[in-house]
Write a protein that holds these residues in place. Sequence first.
Motif, mmCIF file in Angstrom:
data_model
loop_
_atom_site.group_PDB
_atom_site.id
_atom_site.type_symbol
_atom_site.label_atom_id
_atom_site.label_comp_id
_atom_site.label_asym_id
_atom_site.label_seq_id
_atom_site.Cartn_x
_atom_site.Cartn_y
_atom_site.Cartn_z
ATOM 1 N N ILE A 73 40.962 49.383 -11.440
ATOM 2 C CA ILE A 73 40.310 47.912 -12.387
ATOM 3 C C ILE A 73 41.358 46.648 -13.080
ATOM 4 O O ILE A 73 42.118 47.385 -13.358
ATOM 5 N N GLY A 75 42.621 43.115 -12.934
ATOM 6 C CA GLY A 75 42.526 42.202 -14.555
ATOM 7 C C GLY A 75 43.909 41.528 -14.707
ATOM 8 O O GLY A 75 45.353 42.164 -14.657
ATOM 9 N N HIS A 88 36.847 33.311 -11.306
ATOM 10 C CA HIS A 88 35.466 33.541 -11.038
ATOM 11 C C HIS A 88 34.549 33.380 -9.864
ATOM 12 O O HIS A 88 34.484 33.512 -9.328
ATOM 13 N N GLY A 112 34.211 39.536 -15.095
ATOM 14 C CA GLY A 112 34.279 40.453 -13.365
ATOM 15 C C GLY A 112 33.869 40.557 -12.315
ATOM 16 O O GLY A 112 33.072 39.349 -12.043
ATOM 17 N N GLN A 120 37.077 46.478 -8.261
ATOM 18 C CA GLN A 120 36.448 44.885 -9.144
ATOM 19 C C GLN A 120 38.186 44.485 -9.554
ATOM 20 O O GLN A 120 39.318 45.564 -9.718
ATOM 21 N N TRP A 121 37.497 43.388 -10.226
ATOM 22 C CA TRP A 121 38.698 42.839 -10.369
ATOM 23 C C TRP A 121 38.404 41.834 -11.916
ATOM 24 O O TRP A 121 37.192 41.361 -12.520
ATOM 25 N N SER A 122 39.017 41.606 -12.492
ATOM 26 C CA SER A 122 38.756 40.563 -13.486
ATOM 27 C C SER A 122 39.639 39.025 -13.785
ATOM 28 O O SER A 122 40.731 39.491 -13.966
#
Length: 128
Positions: A73, A75, A88, A112, A120-122
């Motif tokens: 993930i 971030g 986003h 996210g 997956q990113w945030s």
Amino acid sequence: MTTTFVNLPVRDLTASVEFFRALGFTADEPSPDGESVQLTLGADARLMLHTRPAFEAYTGVPVTDPATSREVIVGLAVESREQVDDLHDRAVAAGGGSLGRGADQDWLYMRGFRDPDGHQWSFLSMGG
């Protein structure tokens, strides 16, 4: 100073580069073999996108399916809640998938998304 490189496999290198450009990241020219592209995420962070065969050649193992497992993930911290929401929303408009309303705590605001390849990113803001 240390520069961080995040390496990810993608199905369509051109489409993936365009997705991340829509978020405001800059891309270098593709590698001479056309299998990889480096994007600048920030002063000390780079994203290396590789075709799936190139990624498998680097790692020596098959690419995992991000629809059924998580390999990472990523971030990215930004300065404000407004930037979190803007980035986003830009990710979703560019073809990413939202992971919902996100986390809203006193010291952290985070939202996210999944990029078009399912990674997956945030985006997050700490105290801003």
